[in-house]
Design a protein around this motif. Structure first.
Motif, PDB file in Angstrom:
ATOM      1  N   ARG A  18     -16.702 -15.733  17.264  1.00 22.67           N
ATOM      2  CA  ARG A  18     -16.095 -15.894  18.607  1.00 22.67           C
ATOM      3  C   ARG A  18     -15.779 -17.596  18.445  1.00 22.67           C
ATOM      4  N   LEU A  19     -14.649 -18.149  19.110  1.00 23.92           N
ATOM      5  CA  LEU A  19     -14.446 -19.551  19.236  1.00 23.92           C
ATOM      6  C   LEU A  19     -14.908 -19.648  20.780  1.00 23.92           C
ATOM      7  N   LEU A  20     -15.732 -20.862  20.721  1.00 18.22           N
ATOM      8  CA  LEU A  20     -16.295 -21.409  21.980  1.00 18.22           C
ATOM      9  C   LEU A  20     -15.700 -22.831  22.127  1.00 18.22           C
ATOM     10  N   LEU A  21     -15.407 -22.870  23.382  1.00 16.69           N
ATOM     11  CA  LEU A  21     -14.716 -24.234  23.773  1.00 16.69           C
ATOM     12  C   LEU A  21     -15.487 -25.266  24.609  1.00 16.69           C
ATOM     13  N   ASN A  22     -15.697 -26.263  24.385  1.00 15.04           N
ATOM     14  CA  ASN A  22     -16.181 -27.259  25.313  1.00 15.04           C
ATOM     15  C   ASN A  22     -14.982 -28.338  25.575  1.00 15.04           C
ATOM     16  N   ALA A  23     -14.488 -27.863  26.921  1.00 14.45           N
ATOM     17  CA  ALA A  23     -13.164 -28.446  27.367  1.00 14.45           C
ATOM     18  C   ALA A  23     -13.239 -28.569  29.001  1.00 14.45           C
ATOM     19  N   GLY A  69      -5.702  -9.498  21.633  1.00 15.60           N
ATOM     20  CA  GLY A  69      -6.103  -8.870  20.402  1.00 15.60           C
ATOM     21  C   GLY A  69      -7.720  -8.817  20.143  1.00 15.60           C
ATOM     22  N   GLY A  70      -8.442  -9.657  21.307  1.00 13.27           N
ATOM     23  CA  GLY A  70      -9.972  -9.363  21.148  1.00 13.27           C
ATOM     24  C   GLY A  70     -10.575 -10.781  21.514  1.00 13.27           C
ATOM     25  N   ASP A  71     -11.757 -11.044  21.281  1.00 15.29           N
ATOM     26  CA  ASP A  71     -12.415 -12.492  21.428  1.00 15.29           C
ATOM     27  C   ASP A  71     -13.121 -12.761  20.003  1.00 15.29           C
ATOM     28  N   THR A  72     -12.936 -12.064  18.942  1.00 11.35           N
ATOM     29  CA  THR A  72     -13.093 -12.551  17.654  1.00 11.35           C
ATOM     30  C   THR A  72     -12.196 -12.295  16.641  1.00 11.35           C
ATOM     31  N   ARG A  88      -8.844 -31.990  28.401  1.00 10.18           N
ATOM     32  CA  ARG A  88      -9.728 -32.413  27.349  1.00 10.18           C
ATOM     33  C   ARG A  88     -10.510 -31.546  26.645  1.00 10.18           C
ATOM     34  N   LEU A  89     -10.198 -31.608  25.204  1.00  7.77           N
ATOM     35  CA  LEU A  89     -11.143 -30.818  24.462  1.00  7.77           C
ATOM     36  C   LEU A  89     -11.884 -31.631  23.756  1.00  7.77           C
ATOM     37  N   TYR A  90     -13.431 -31.402  24.138  1.00  8.03           N
ATOM     38  CA  TYR A  90     -14.423 -32.219  23.680  1.00  8.03           C
ATOM     39  C   TYR A  90     -14.955 -31.891  22.339  1.00  8.03           C
ATOM     40  N   GLY A  91     -14.695 -30.338  22.147  1.00  7.43           N
ATOM     41  CA  GLY A  91     -15.249 -29.924  20.859  1.00  7.43           C
ATOM     42  C   GLY A  91     -15.214 -28.323  20.993  1.00  7.43           C
ATOM     43  N   PHE A  92     -15.579 -27.887  19.879  1.00  4.56           N
ATOM     44  CA  PHE A  92     -15.361 -26.165  19.811  1.00  4.56           C
ATOM     45  C   PHE A  92     -16.269 -25.868  18.395  1.00  4.56           C
ATOM     46  N   ALA A  93     -16.764 -24.575  18.646  1.00  2.00           N
ATOM     47  CA  ALA A  93     -17.585 -23.976  17.384  1.00  2.00           C
ATOM     48  C   ALA A  93     -17.227 -22.578  17.430  1.00  2.00           C
ATOM     49  N   TRP A  94     -17.637 -22.127  16.391  1.00  4.96           N
ATOM     50  CA  TRP A  94     -17.531 -20.879  15.848  1.00  4.96           C
ATOM     51  C   TRP A  94     -18.858 -20.057  15.841  1.00  4.96           C
ATOM     52  N   GLU A  95     -19.236 -19.063  16.516  1.00  2.00           N
ATOM     53  CA  GLU A  95     -20.496 -18.477  16.654  1.00  2.00           C
ATOM     54  C   GLU A  95     -20.317 -16.970  16.150  1.00  2.00           C
TER      55      GLU A  95
END
Length: 95
Positions: A18-23, A69-72, A88-95
């Motif tokens: 999953r893509l997680l956004l810090n924004a 299409g889903g969240d993964t 503003r996009l501060y960061g992102f991570a894949w989990e």
């Protein structure tokens, strides 16, 4: 600002993650952050394009990205193309 900007990450092994956004988006001026998954040629992946993205507005440190299409991510070797306007996009991570 009022004009949309975009940038694309490098392809990564993200299949099943999953893509997680810090924004944060501007609520006063209708800010927007959109993400799409693209292949190595820069072509959007079916079900994970800009038009498939379920937009959200607000401020979050770990907001999951969601598409029709889903969240993964459906497979490896995909990049993310971000579109940002009054956000503003501060960061992102894949989990």
């Amino acid at each position: 600002g009022p004009e949309e900007a975009s940038f694309t990450t490098h392809p990564q092994a993200v299949g099943g993650k999953r893509l997680l956004l810090n924004a944060a988006t501007s609520t006063v001026q209708e800010g927007e952050l959109i993400a799409e998954l693209v292949d190595a040629n820069g072509e959007p992946v079916a079900g994970f394009s800009r038009d498939d993205y379920q937009a959200w507005h607000g401020d979050a440190k770990a907001q999951p990205a969601r598409w029709s299409g889903g969240d993964t991510a459906p497979r490896d070797d995909l990049a993310v193309r971000f579109f940002i306007r009054r956000a503003r996009l501060y960061g992102f991570a894949w989990e």
